[in-house]
Structures are given as structure tokens and as C-alpha cells.
Design a protein around this motif. Sequence first.
Motif, short mmCIF file in Angstrom:
data_model
loop_
_atom_site.label_atom_id
_atom_site.label_comp_id
_atom_site.label_asym_id
_atom_site.label_seq_id
_atom_site.Cartn_x
_atom_site.Cartn_y
_atom_site.Cartn_z
N THR A 46 -47.27 64.99 74.14
CA THR A 46 -46.83 65.92 75.19
C THR A 46 -47.96 66.18 76.19
N PRO A 49 -49.14 62.30 78.54
CA PRO A 49 -48.06 61.34 78.84
C PRO A 49 -48.53 60.09 79.58
N ALA A 50 -49.52 60.22 80.47
CA ALA A 50 -49.96 59.06 81.23
C ALA A 50 -50.73 58.08 80.34
N ARG A 52 -50.24 57.70 77.22
CA ARG A 52 -49.21 57.11 76.37
C ARG A 52 -48.50 55.98 77.13
N ARG A 53 -48.23 56.23 78.39
CA ARG A 53 -47.54 55.24 79.22
C ARG A 53 -48.41 53.99 79.39
N GLU A 108 -55.72 64.60 82.19
CA GLU A 108 -54.53 65.23 81.61
C GLU A 108 -54.88 66.50 80.84
N ARG A 111 -55.42 69.29 83.23
CA ARG A 111 -54.16 69.84 83.76
C ARG A 111 -53.62 70.93 82.83
N TRP A 160 -53.18 57.96 87.42
CA TRP A 160 -52.42 59.07 86.83
C TRP A 160 -51.08 59.23 87.55
N ASN A 163 -48.53 56.63 86.66
CA ASN A 163 -48.04 56.66 85.29
C ASN A 163 -47.32 57.95 84.93
N THR A 164 -47.15 58.82 85.92
CA THR A 164 -46.37 60.03 85.66
C THR A 164 -45.20 60.12 86.62
N GLU A 166 -45.29 60.23 89.84
CA GLU A 166 -45.59 60.93 91.09
C GLU A 166 -45.66 59.95 92.26
#
Lengths: 252, 93
Positions: A46, A49-50, A52-53, A108, A111, A160, A163-164, A166
Motif C-alpha cells: 500500500t 505502489p510505484a 511494486r509496479r 513514496e 509521501r 514515480w 508508475n502511479t 500520473e
Amino acid sequence: MSQAQFAAALLDPDLAAPATVSAGHRSRFAIYRNNVAVSLIEALATRFPAVRRVVGEEFFAEAARLFVARHPPTSRRIAIYGEDFADFLERLPACAEIPYLGDLARLEAARTHAYHAADAAPLGPETLAVLSAESLADLRVTLHPAVAIIVSAHPIVTIWAMNTGEQPFANIDDWRDQAALISRPAIDVEVRILPPGGAAFLTALARATPLAEAAETAQLSAADFDLTLNLAALFSAGLVSHMSMPPEGTIR
Amino acid sequence: MTTKSGLTKATLASSLAAAIALVSVQAQADAKKTEKCYGVALKGHNDCAAGAGTTCAGTQPIDYDGHYFKLVPKGTCTAMKTPKGAGSLTEKM
């Protein structure tokens, strides 16, 4: 039986279930042990996430499992579990070919901290109008509690963002170092690329360095440091929560 | 001036002036894309941020409570219909 033994057995599947757990309940202890690991792995998934991606679901799960076994939580707050995850990823031999992974994890993690940082009303762009060249030179500011900077040798913000979701995936033709600015002036956490010298400028300001001196430090770190741009960003992006100027005529 | 800065006052003054011009252009460009809309959020779905060190986002106790706001795209708030009336740009008493 001590709590410590119970806790150790909980995190290390190679240890036997604690002696006080009766034979009939061993399998339940195993279920509990698995749930602890899975919940911590989910907490990492959680928060990162980036990462993980980038590495893929399977690799992430394995890396997270290793991390959980070696770095049990030290805080009750599961939202900030994984403070050492970036360092851990950088030491992982399998991650050596993804040199930016550690910085991506740092971004991350920052953030999450920005999201949970104390609220404060940032000073708006109209603040600039009350300043003069004199007061500006000696101005000391307090950065907003949510502000964080992650300096990287890689285009970390672009990676980032891609991979999210955005920003759409594309080749990064302009592969260069980026410093990430993480902030939360109101409700949403914002991530942007700092202009040249911006990281040095903000870092100096965070140490209560007078503005003119901070600008010089920034100029030394990047020849193309643009004071106008950075000054505007300071107040238009909500990075400052307080400022103080020495009263007129003070001798220091 | 006691600052041992190599930046001249003239440089600072011109940067300040330019920065003021820059932010006023930016302000016109994106003049806030959202507005606070009171009385439209469902229970627990409010956006408000309150007081130092706290956040009250998601703490709204009842549906369409006029004391809590949600950020919505600019210009859409007062057009929102709820069982308790339309959205409001100010707190509903």
C-alpha cells in the motif's frame, strides 16, 4: 514463557511455536503467524505502489517477505511501516540493475509522511508583496511541516509519475538527476520536480538560514539557480508556514 | 545591512519584483480548480482539514451535514442537489 519468545516465534517461521501453545493449537498459531506476515506485506504494498509496479507483483511479494522477517515493526503505526525499505532494497543484490529503486521508495515513504504531517496554513503568493529587498535578504522562514525533499541521481519524479498513472508511460529521453519536492499545502500530497539549486535553497532555508545566504548556497550548488523562480515557488506552492524578519535597524 | 551576502540588493529587488509578477500570472492561470462545498458530502466522506496537527477529513457524523465541506470542481457546488437542499459555498447553519 515470555512475550519476547512469542514475538520471536511469530516473525520466524523456522522457530517452533511457543511451548505454552498447546499441541492442538499449533496450527492456529501458524495461521496467526502467516496473517502477521501477510498484513505487513500488504502494508508495504500500500505504501510503495510505484516500487511494486516497477519490480512486479511476485518480486515485490518476495522482497517484502524478506524485509518483514528482518525488520519487524518498531512503531505501532502501520501506515509508516517500512522506513528502512529503501535501504533494504538498495542492498538487495537482485535490485542492483534498478539503481533508482531505493530513491523511488524514499519518495513514496516521504509521501506518507507528508500525508500524515501536521496541518498548517501556508503563506500565499500575496506574501511577496509585503517584502522589500532589505527584508528579503534577512528573511528567515519556517517550511510547512509536510515539505520534504528527495534528491536523486535519477529522474525519480518522472519514474514515480509514470508508475502511479500520473503521467503516461513513455521513454525518458532526458534521463538526468531530479530532486523531488513533496508537499501538502492543503489536502492532497503534491510531488514536483525542483528547479536547479532548488533542493539546496530549501534545505538551507529549513535550517533557518537567511534568504540571501540560502540563495548563495543554491547558486554554488547550481550555476543556473533562478532566484525569481524559486522565490515564486516558495509562496505559490505553499511551502512556507511562518516567516520572521528582524525589525528595522536591528544590529546583529 | 549585516548580511555578508554577495547578492546585491539590486539583484534581490529585481528577483522579488519578477517573482511577484510571476505569481500573479500563475494565479490568473489556475485560479483554484476546486471550491469548498458545504452540505453535500455523505457521512465520513468530507474533505475538511482542521486545527494544527489534526485532520477532520472523513469524520463527518451524518449525511449532507452543512458544517462539513467537500472539495468539488469549481462552479459545480451550488448546482449539486441533495435530499437536504443544494450545496453551499459557505457553512450551513
